[in-house]
Structures are given as C-alpha cells and as structure tokens.
Scaffold this active site. Structure first.
Site, PDB file in Angstrom:
ATOM      1  CG  ASN A  39      -0.423  -0.116   2.534  1.00 44.40           C
ATOM      2  OD1 ASN A  39       0.521  -0.861   2.764  1.00 44.40           O
ATOM      3  ND2 ASN A  39      -0.989   0.612   3.473  1.00 44.40           N
ATOM      4  CD  GLU A  41      -1.610   5.139   4.646  1.00 42.82           C
ATOM      5  OE1 GLU A  41      -2.273   4.247   5.191  1.00 42.82           O
ATOM      6  OE2 GLU A  41      -1.028   6.044   5.286  1.00 42.82           O
ATOM      7  CB  CYS A  50      -5.216  -1.438  -2.131  1.00 39.69           C
ATOM      8  SG  CYS A  50      -6.593  -0.498  -1.443  1.00 39.69           S
ATOM      9  CD  GLU A  52      -5.282  -6.079  -1.252  1.00 39.07           C
ATOM     10  OE1 GLU A  52      -5.844  -6.589  -0.265  1.00 39.07           O
ATOM     11  OE2 GLU A  52      -4.941  -4.883  -1.299  1.00 39.07           O
ATOM     12  CB  CYS A  83     -10.845  -2.505   0.156  1.00 42.66           C
ATOM     13  SG  CYS A  83     -10.161  -2.045  -1.460  1.00 42.66           S
ATOM     14  CB  CYS A  86      -8.570  -4.762  -3.666  1.00 41.47           C
ATOM     15  SG  CYS A  86      -7.445  -3.347  -3.712  1.00 41.47           S
TER      16      CYS A  86
END
Length: 130
Positions: A39, A41, A50, A52, A83, A86
């Site tokens: 990830n 940010e 993310c 994934e 999430c 994803c």
C-alpha cells in the site's frame, strides 16, 4: 519462497504514514511469475493505492494477464480481506476458484476463493447485450 513470504517482504516497503497500517500482497500469474505490491498512502487520504492493486498493476506492466493465486498480509489480530474495490480488481483477472490466502504477520492464515470474497461479482457478461 512462498507467496506469503513475498507479501511479507514487500509489506516492509509500504508507505503508510497516515494509517500506519502496512499491507503487502503477492500474486502468482498463470505464467508462474510472482508480482508484488504494497500500500502507498497519500496526504490526500484516501487517494492511495492498495497492496493488491499494486501487485495487479505490476502483473499487467510485466505482460501477464491472469492470476493463479494471491496472498495478502497485514499486521492485524485476524487476517484482513481485500477492500471491495480490490475484490473487484482481483475478479477482473482471476477465475472464481482462485485461492486467496489472507495472513497476519503473527502467522495466522485463512484461505478462501475469489468467488467467496465477491459473490455475485459484476463481470463483462453484464455489459454484453442480446
């Protein structure tokens, strides 16, 4: 090295200064090549990427197009599923029976499938007219 090991290693590279929740993902393409992501940010939270999604982007950039299996790891009391966004991204590139391994840094794992994570998935068949 297992996919969990690959995901654990790339997790250390995560850029998570806001949530402090580092996630790593590793997938094996049908070619056998392993692609990883973590990830990333952004100060304009939640405009990050993310783990994934990063692994999938790396797979596509390398010329692979199908996921054979995927693993995700986070420092959490229980395995953390992808999430919703994803889940849809994974479903775009994986068959429903593809194994998804969710893990914690403490060693707990849970295996599931793409279909179990995203029942009733929206697919290209929904966009095809009669």
């Amino acid at each position: 090295m297992s996919l969990i090991d690959d995901a654990r290693a790339v997790r250390e590279n995560a850029h998570a200064p806001y949530s402090r929740f580092k996630v790593g993902a590793a997938l094996r393409a049908t070619s056998g090549t392993v692609h990883v992501g973590c990830n990333v940010e952004n100060v304009a939270y939640p405009e990050g990427t993310c783990a994934e999604a990063g692994a999938i982007a790396a797979m596509i950039a390398a010329g692979d197009t199908r996921i054979a299996e995927i693993a995700v790891i986070a420092d959490s009391p229980s395995p953390v599923p992808p999430c919703g966004g994803c889940r849809q991204k994974i479903a775009e590139f994986a068959d429903g029976d593809v194994t998804v391994t969710l893990a914690t840094t403490a060693g707990t794992t849970l295996q599931t499938t793409v279909s179990a994570l995203l029942p009733g998935a929206f697919g290209k068949g929904h966009m095809e007219g009669d």
